[in-house]
Motif scaffolding. Structure first.
Motif, PDB file in Angstrom:
ATOM      1  N   PRO A 133       2.112 -51.589 121.509  1.00 32.46           N
ATOM      2  CA  PRO A 133       1.877 -50.243 120.963  1.00 32.46           C
ATOM      3  C   PRO A 133       0.983 -50.222 119.725  1.00 32.46           C
ATOM      4  CG  PRO A 133       4.196 -50.577 121.491  1.00 32.46           C
ATOM      5  CD  PRO A 133       3.547 -51.908 121.578  1.00 32.46           C
ATOM      6  N   GLN A 134       0.971 -51.316 118.940  1.00 34.69           N
ATOM      7  CA  GLN A 134       0.155 -51.332 117.720  1.00 34.69           C
ATOM      8  C   GLN A 134      -1.322 -51.104 118.007  1.00 34.69           C
ATOM      9  OE1 GLN A 134       2.499 -53.468 118.622  1.00 34.69           O
ATOM     10  NE2 GLN A 134       3.484 -54.498 116.895  1.00 34.69           N
ATOM     11  N   GLN A 135      -1.767 -51.472 119.227  1.00 36.99           N
ATOM     12  CA  GLN A 135      -3.154 -51.248 119.612  1.00 36.99           C
ATOM     13  C   GLN A 135      -3.236 -50.302 120.799  1.00 36.99           C
ATOM     14  OE1 GLN A 135      -5.443 -53.290 117.621  1.00 36.99           O
ATOM     15  NE2 GLN A 135      -6.797 -51.638 118.265  1.00 36.99           N
ATOM     16  N   ASP A 136      -2.103 -49.731 121.184  1.00 35.44           N
ATOM     17  CA  ASP A 136      -1.982 -48.828 122.329  1.00 35.44           C
ATOM     18  C   ASP A 136      -2.581 -49.423 123.601  1.00 35.44           C
ATOM     19  OD1 ASP A 136      -1.224 -46.718 123.856  1.00 35.44           O
ATOM     20  OD2 ASP A 136      -2.482 -45.223 122.882  1.00 35.44           O
ATOM     21  N   LEU A 137      -2.236 -50.670 123.869  1.00 35.16           N
ATOM     22  CA  LEU A 137      -2.680 -51.333 125.092  1.00 35.16           C
ATOM     23  C   LEU A 137      -1.492 -51.980 125.787  1.00 35.16           C
ATOM     24  CD1 LEU A 137      -5.992 -53.023 123.878  1.00 35.16           C
ATOM     25  CD2 LEU A 137      -5.805 -51.173 125.553  1.00 35.16           C
ATOM     26  N   ALA A 138      -1.586 -52.078 127.101  1.00 41.93           N
ATOM     27  CA  ALA A 138      -0.528 -52.718 127.890  1.00 41.93           C
ATOM     28  C   ALA A 138      -1.142 -53.288 129.151  1.00 41.93           C
ATOM     29  CB  ALA A 138       0.571 -51.707 128.236  1.00 41.93           C
ATOM     30  N   VAL A 139      -0.438 -54.260 129.738  1.00 40.06           N
ATOM     31  CA  VAL A 139      -0.854 -54.831 131.012  1.00 40.06           C
ATOM     32  C   VAL A 139       0.330 -54.772 131.969  1.00 40.06           C
ATOM     33  CG1 VAL A 139      -1.589 -56.926 132.245  1.00 40.06           C
ATOM     34  CG2 VAL A 139      -2.589 -56.370 130.010  1.00 40.06           C
ATOM     35  N   ILE A 140       0.086 -54.273 133.178  1.00 41.71           N
ATOM     36  CA  ILE A 140       1.072 -54.310 134.240  1.00 41.71           C
ATOM     37  C   ILE A 140       0.493 -55.163 135.368  1.00 41.71           C
ATOM     38  CG2 ILE A 140       1.956 -52.024 133.608  1.00 41.71           C
ATOM     39  CD1 ILE A 140       0.540 -50.884 136.057  1.00 41.71           C
ATOM     40  N   LYS A 141       1.363 -55.590 136.318  1.00 45.20           N
ATOM     41  CA  LYS A 141       0.878 -56.418 137.420  1.00 45.20           C
ATOM     42  C   LYS A 141       1.407 -55.892 138.740  1.00 45.20           C
ATOM     43  CE  LYS A 141       0.312 -61.152 139.047  1.00 45.20           C
ATOM     44  NZ  LYS A 141       0.659 -62.584 138.874  1.00 45.20           N
TER      45      LYS A 141
END
Length: 367
Positions: A133-141
């Protein structure tokens, strides 16, 4: 209204008269018939040039349109729709193993998702790898990799220039595989997200500002240049407080590709973010106001043991008013000042303690 006055362009007839005068000076002995013949030749030449310009302009329009079509054909298959329990957003295929990069505020607190690719109406289940959340990024698979899944190509953020034509691809308002067009309006913006409506409250540096329409559902999609390279992840649109916090048209922001790659590479490789590249003071703080109820700084509530502030002798109760050359009035202004710095960078912190102002040297830590 600007009070300055601008000089109107001279009328065309004046220019024509000057040209005639120049003609007379250079050829006073010419006969009327000769001058008439030369005039006719010039008119014919002008007409031919104007006629030639029409197909050139048409070809330029065709070339631009064909360029758009090629970019869409290249990139849109790499943009997916992500459905969480109560939210919907977009994502970009990061690699051939089924990793999808998106915004942290798209995944929220969910662990499982349904994903629809651009070339299929079938949904594929996916699981969260890591959210930052600190960079508002995420990865899903993806739980399975469909045939023909195509990873996007990411561009060089340092080469992004104001005025570049860009396309935003995603699922605004649930309309999957939508494309909008605009330009890069600015680079290097530092923007703080609202925590309202699922926002992370993150302060993100070096964002790309664009006029391409970014609406709810575009988050996590692709901002693409005409070389079919993803130069950013559309994340938020500006709001206009004067209009009840409605979106301000034509002002959207995307996380630059360099930041996306840095964070996503770590998540794919290590399952988490190991080096954020984000500077930190190592405090918990809150905004304070003065006796006139004007924001006046950030009160230190807690100091992290061994952190930058602790090593510099800053204590709970101190009120930070300046970081380097930047005045600090709110917790947001402190976050924005830190966003433009790097871990390990030396700077100064000015603060008040018991009514006295102090300044100390600080080596910034990492968030």
């Amino acid at each position: 209204m600007d009070a300055r006055r601008f000089r109107a362009p001279r009328p065309i007839v004046t220019v024509a008269a000057l040209l005639c005068c120049a003609g007379l000076l250079s050829g006073c002995s010419d006969s009327p018939s000769a001058r008439s013949g030369e005039s006719g030749e010039k008119e014919d030449s002008t007409t031919r040039a104007a006629q030639a310009a029409v197909p050139r302009a048409a070809r330029a329009v065709d070339d631009l349109e064909n360029g758009y079509l090629k970019v869409i054909e290249d990139v849109l298959p790499s943009v997916v729709q992500i459905m969480a329990r109560n939210d919907l957003g977009s994502g970009v295929v990061y690699d051939g193993q089924g990793h999808i990069v998106t915004n942290a505020h798209v995944v929220g607190d969910e662990e499982t998702f349904r994903v629809t690719t651009a070339n299929s109406e079938d949904t594929i289940t996916a699981k969260l790898v890591y959210s930052y959340p600190q960079q508002d990024l995420a990865v899903i698979k993806l739980d399975r990799v469909p045939r023909g899944l195509k990873a996007a190509r990411f561009g060089d953020s340092s080469k992004v220039e104001v005025g570049q034509i860009v396309l935003a691809m995603g699922s605004p308002l649930g309309l999957s595989s939508s494309v909008t067009q605009g330009i890069v309006s600015a680079t290097g913006r530092t923007v703080t997200e609202s925590r309202a409506e699922g926002g992370t409250g993150a302060t993100i540096a070096n964002m790309v500002q664009t006029s391409a329409a970014i609406n709810p559902g575009n988050s996590g999609g692709a901002l693409v240049n005409l070389d079919s390279r993803v130069i950013g992840i559309p994340t938020l649109a500006a709001t206009d407080p004067g209009q009840g916090d409605d979106a301000a048209p034509g002002i959207g922001f995307a996380i630059p590709a360099s930041t996306v790659r840095t964070i996503a590479d770590q998540i794919v490789r290590d399952g988490r973010v190991t080096e954020s590249g984000r500077a930190a003071l190592g405090i918990t703080g809150r905004t304070v106001v003065d006796e006139d109820y004007r924001v006046a700084g950030v009160a230190v509530v807690e100091v992290m043991a061994g952190g930058a502030a602790d090593r510099a002798g800053i204590e709970p109760g101190d009120v930070i008013t300046r970081l380097g050359d930047t005045d600090i009035t709110t917790i947001t202004s402190l976050a924005e000042a830190l966003a433009s710095a790097r871990p390990g960078e030396r700077t100064t912190v000015t603060y008040t303690r018991d009514g006295s102002e102090k300044t100390v040297d600080v080596t910034l830590g990492e968030q």
